[in-house]
Write an enzyme that holds these catalytic residues in place. Structure first.
Site, PDB file in Angstrom:
ATOM      1  N   GLY A 181      -8.804  -2.804   5.912  1.00  0.00           N
ATOM      2  CA  GLY A 181      -8.072  -3.713   5.028  1.00  0.00           C
ATOM      3  C   GLY A 181      -6.901  -2.992   4.410  1.00  0.00           C
ATOM      4  N   CYS A 182      -6.524  -3.393   3.230  1.00  0.00           N
ATOM      5  CA  CYS A 182      -5.381  -2.804   2.541  1.00  0.00           C
ATOM      6  C   CYS A 182      -5.557  -1.293   2.403  1.00  0.00           C
ATOM      7  CB  CYS A 182      -5.241  -3.433   1.159  1.00  0.00           C
ATOM      8  SG  CYS A 182      -3.967  -2.660   0.151  1.00  0.00           S
TER       9      CYS A 182
END
Length: 179
Positions: free
Chosen positions: A12-13
């Site tokens: 993810g981020c």
């Protein structure tokens, strides 16, 4: 004599993933970047279009005498959701896919064995979609992405998403935390 290995993870981020791995003993360096896409030297804006094929990743340089690949992957599978294709929470797009990008055959084997074990245990109640591929086309992210959580702990996204992941790491993996 220090031995370094490199492992690249897409969870993810990269702000969140970087924040967690900066706390892991034996991790010598953590860098946010982009990998496993087709673009040459992509920018954040390029990657956000979803047309580069790149993943937001963190590149870990670690000392396997202090922390094993398996331990790094145990953290990985706890601090992100490996069952959601192209998504982590509100972050949606191919750049947020779950991935383990290995630099050695031993890392690949460890990753695949863990996925097989977790699948056999039905650990997540849904299929694991984490891709396991050799590292390709890694590019360092822009300077403003490096150490983002450390420099902006009160920023909204950091408070809502990164801080809880760091807290979860601290609670779950106290033995792996830097002292």
């Amino acid at each position: 004599m220090e031995t370094r290995q490199t492992l690249v993870l897409g969870g993810g981020c990269f702000w969140c993933t970087e924040a967690v791995y900066k706390e892991v003993r034996g991790v010598l360096d953590v860098e946010s970047g982009y990998s496993n896409g087709q673009a040459e030297q992509p920018t954040y804006e390029d990657v956000c279009t979803g047309r580069t094929g790149c993943v937001e990743v963190v590149k870990l340089e670690y000392d396997p005498a202090q922390v094993s690949t398996r331990e790094l992957l145990e953290v990985f599978f706890v601090v992100h959701d490996p069952t959601t294709p192209n998504r982590q929470g509100n972050d949606v797009g191919t750049q947020y896919r779950s991935g383990i990008y290995y630099t050695t055959e031993a890392q690949r084997a460890t990753a695949q064995a863990m996925i097989d074990e977790l699948t056999a245990q039905d650990a997540f109640g849904a299929p694991i979609v984490t891709e396991v591929r050799p590292l390709q086309h890694y590019w360092r992210a822009e300077d403003y992405h490096q150490d983002f959580f450390e420099r902006h702990p009160d920023q909204g996204y950091c408070l809502a998403v990164a801080a809880p992941k760091v807290d979860k790491f601290r609670r779950t993996f106290a033995a792996l935390a830097r002292r």
